[in-house]
Design an enzyme around this catalytic site. Sequence first.
Site, PDB file in Angstrom:
ATOM      1  NE  ARG A   1      -4.007  -1.902   0.096  1.00  0.00           N
ATOM      2  CZ  ARG A   1      -4.070  -2.860  -0.830  1.00  0.00           C
ATOM      3  NH1 ARG A   1      -3.156  -2.932  -1.762  1.00  0.00           N
ATOM      4  NH2 ARG A   1      -5.057  -3.731  -0.817  1.00  0.00           N
TER       5      ARG A   1
ATOM      6  CD  GLU B   1      -2.708   3.140  -5.788  1.00  0.00           C
ATOM      7  OE1 GLU B   1      -3.743   2.500  -6.062  1.00  0.00           O
ATOM      8  OE2 GLU B   1      -1.720   2.612  -5.256  1.00  0.00           O
TER       9      GLU B   1
ATOM     10  CG  HIS C   1      -2.935  -0.833  -6.951  1.00  0.00           C
ATOM     11  ND1 HIS C   1      -3.307  -0.048  -5.900  1.00  0.00           N
ATOM     12  CD2 HIS C   1      -2.938  -2.095  -6.472  1.00  0.00           C
ATOM     13  CE1 HIS C   1      -3.536  -0.800  -4.836  1.00  0.00           C
ATOM     14  NE2 HIS C   1      -3.315  -2.049  -5.166  1.00  0.00           N
TER      15      HIS C   1
END
Length: 154
Positions: A66, A95, A114
């Site tokens: 993360r 993000e 991601h």
Amino acid sequence: RRNPEKHNAEDPFCDVAYGNDKLNTLFAESDYILCSAPLTPETEGMIGKEQFDCAKKDAVFINVGRGPIVDEDALIEALKTGKLKGAGLDVFCMEPLPKDSELWELDNVLLSPHNMDQTETFMLESTQFFVDVNLPRFLRGEQLLNPVDKKAGY
């Protein structure tokens, strides 16, 4: 590791396991540092300037956990000054990664959006695990495999 005492000494792929209190040692000894930790109150901001300053010469930092676990400004500085040889980043504090982030411009950084967990067979494997393993366990009233620990936060 949250519980380094659970490390199996006979594991052929892991020589030693450190807890969060030994992050500086981990950075000083490792050629590659892989962060796959979940984001919890204990891990937020866990890796920063202090750890990067301790990094072994030519170390590479990889984050697939993360983004907020890492102080992104300290990471960028470590990459720009050569404290780190490079980085592979799949997660970021914000993000998608903002267009004005310096990370886009660094030659020693590999970025991905991601999605490092998505392989060609990811969905098939996940579906098969649910259908073949956990659904039958649920129907029999048995404990499911890989449950989320709500107290731990993941």
